[in-house]
Write an enzyme that holds these catalytic residues in place. Structure first.
Site, PDB file in Angstrom:
ATOM      1  N   ARG A 166      34.611  36.944  34.775  1.00 57.21           N
ATOM      2  CA  ARG A 166      35.103  37.521  36.362  1.00 57.21           C
ATOM      3  C   ARG A 166      33.725  36.393  37.346  1.00 57.21           C
ATOM      4  NH1 ARG A 166      38.525  39.240  34.645  1.00 57.21           N
ATOM      5  NH2 ARG A 166      38.949  41.201  34.347  1.00 57.21           N
ATOM      6  N   SER A 238      38.991  46.835  41.100  1.00 58.08           N
ATOM      7  CA  SER A 238      37.721  47.068  40.461  1.00 58.08           C
ATOM      8  C   SER A 238      36.396  46.706  41.417  1.00 58.08           C
ATOM      9  CB  SER A 238      38.004  46.305  39.371  1.00 58.08           C
ATOM     10  OG  SER A 238      38.675  46.426  38.541  1.00 58.08           O
ATOM     11  N   GLU A 334      31.200  44.114  40.407  1.00 56.74           N
ATOM     12  CA  GLU A 334      32.217  43.295  40.658  1.00 56.74           C
ATOM     13  C   GLU A 334      32.082  43.027  42.175  1.00 56.74           C
ATOM     14  OE1 GLU A 334      36.715  42.338  39.799  1.00 56.74           O
ATOM     15  OE2 GLU A 334      35.819  43.724  37.782  1.00 56.74           O
TER      16      GLU A 334
END
Length: 338
Positions: A166, A238, A334
């Site tokens: 990520r 998410s 995130e």
């Protein structure tokens, strides 16, 4: 095409549906338009700046007192092929899942596990989006764009993108300096299917043959059952990364909670499921005003209507503290909170 406005509403430009305004907003569909704008408006250098796609990974906690640049570059063009692969240059403004659908319909593999991920193509390398054992960095050959500091177009081969879980250089030191205009991706003519994550293999076999279409349909079905549609319930997918911890800490957690999901996280590391940790801490389905944790997936924070960005952020703080207290694991967001 260009579009410039002041005091511009960003509600339609973030999937949380948060009402926020940008001091200035500039949208372009051609690189030349961006260059003309920057050269004719030197005052932009004095402004705070963010590059914004569909806003599927952002939480506005305040109005943005600066310039928002929206690269809405179109196009999905085949640029090269050989016996085993075909390369496509895809504009930053294309919807990611529409590209996945396109290549699957062409019988080309590599992106099928990434079906239904929200956002635009330009954001995919920034976040190095991933799902069901696949990451977009495995497809990317080159990222093209404009470097605001250098004042010129620049291309980054995948080897220079700093891809990690990520993460990428576009999310770190090139953040809001490099504006992605297109991505060149390599697709497989003879794909090797990746079905080893979660319940994917089972869902695919329920549909019959193991092929690109059935994998895509299975991924869409699984994601739809767990994740709310951003068109119906504001969210950014998410909200937290899956934490990567030392083996020692992971074993300590497992000794108390034998059912904890484990995944390889690299040498001496274990990746834990953030959603499981949040659920075990008692947050799944909880709601504070219009800010809440989704009832089907604890990893997703949602806006039930009129939550502010600050309210959603405050909820995320409570969740972080709760998980840390229970497991000794500090979650990392995130979503980009501004």
């Amino acid at each position: 095409m260009i579009r410039f406005s002041e005091n511009h509403s960003l509600k339609a430009h973030n999937t949380f549906g948060i009402e926020a305004k940008a001091k200035y907003y500039f949208e372009f569909t051609e690189l030349e338009d961006l260059q003309v704008f920057l050269n004719s408006n030197k005052s932009w250098k004095e402004e705070k700046l963010i590059v914004l796609g569909e806003g599927s990974n952002i939480l506005f906690m305040n109005d943005f007192d600066g310039l928002v640049i929206h690269p809405n570059v179109p196009g999905m063009n085949s640029v090269w092929e050989d016996r085993n692969h075909e390369w496509f240059e895809v504009g930053a403004g294309e919807i990611w899942d529409e590209f996945v659908e396109f290549v699957v319909n062409q019988g080309l593999g590599g992106a099928e596990n990434l079906s239904l991920i929200p956002g635009k193509v330009g954001a995919a390398p920034v976040q190095n989006i991933g799902a069901y054992g696949q990451e977009v960095c495995r497809l990317i050959e080159k990222v093209k764009g404009f470097d605001l500091e250098k004042g010129c177009a620049v291309e980054y081969p995948a080897t220079e993108c700093g891809f990690a879980y990520r993460n990428s250089v576009f999310k770190s030191y090139l953040k809001n300096r490099f504006i992605i205009t297109s991505v060149i991706m390599r697709m497989d003519k003879f794909p090797e299917f990746n079905l080893g994550y979660g319940q994917l293999e089972e869902k695919v076999k329920e549909k019959g043959d193991v092929n690109l279409h059935n994998i895509r349909e299975a991924v869409i079905e699984i994601r739809s059952s767990k994740l709310p549609d951003v068109k119906e319930l504001g969210n950014a997918g998410s909200f937290f990364k899956n934490p990567v911890v030392d083996v020692v800490l992971a074993e300590q957690i497992k000794s108390k909670y034998p059912e904890v999901p484990f995944y390889p996280g690299g040498e001496g590391k274990i990746k834990l499921a953030a959603g499981w940790l949040i659920e075990q801490a008692g947050w799944k389905g909880k709601r504070i005003g219009d800010a809440g944790v989704h009832e089907q997936q604890a990893l997703v924070l949602v806006n039930y209507g009129n939550a502010t960005g600050k309210e959603i952020y405050a909820l995320s703080e409570e969740i972080c503290n709760s998980v840390d207290e229970k497991f000794g694991v500090m979650l990392v967001r995130e979503v980009n909170c501004i």
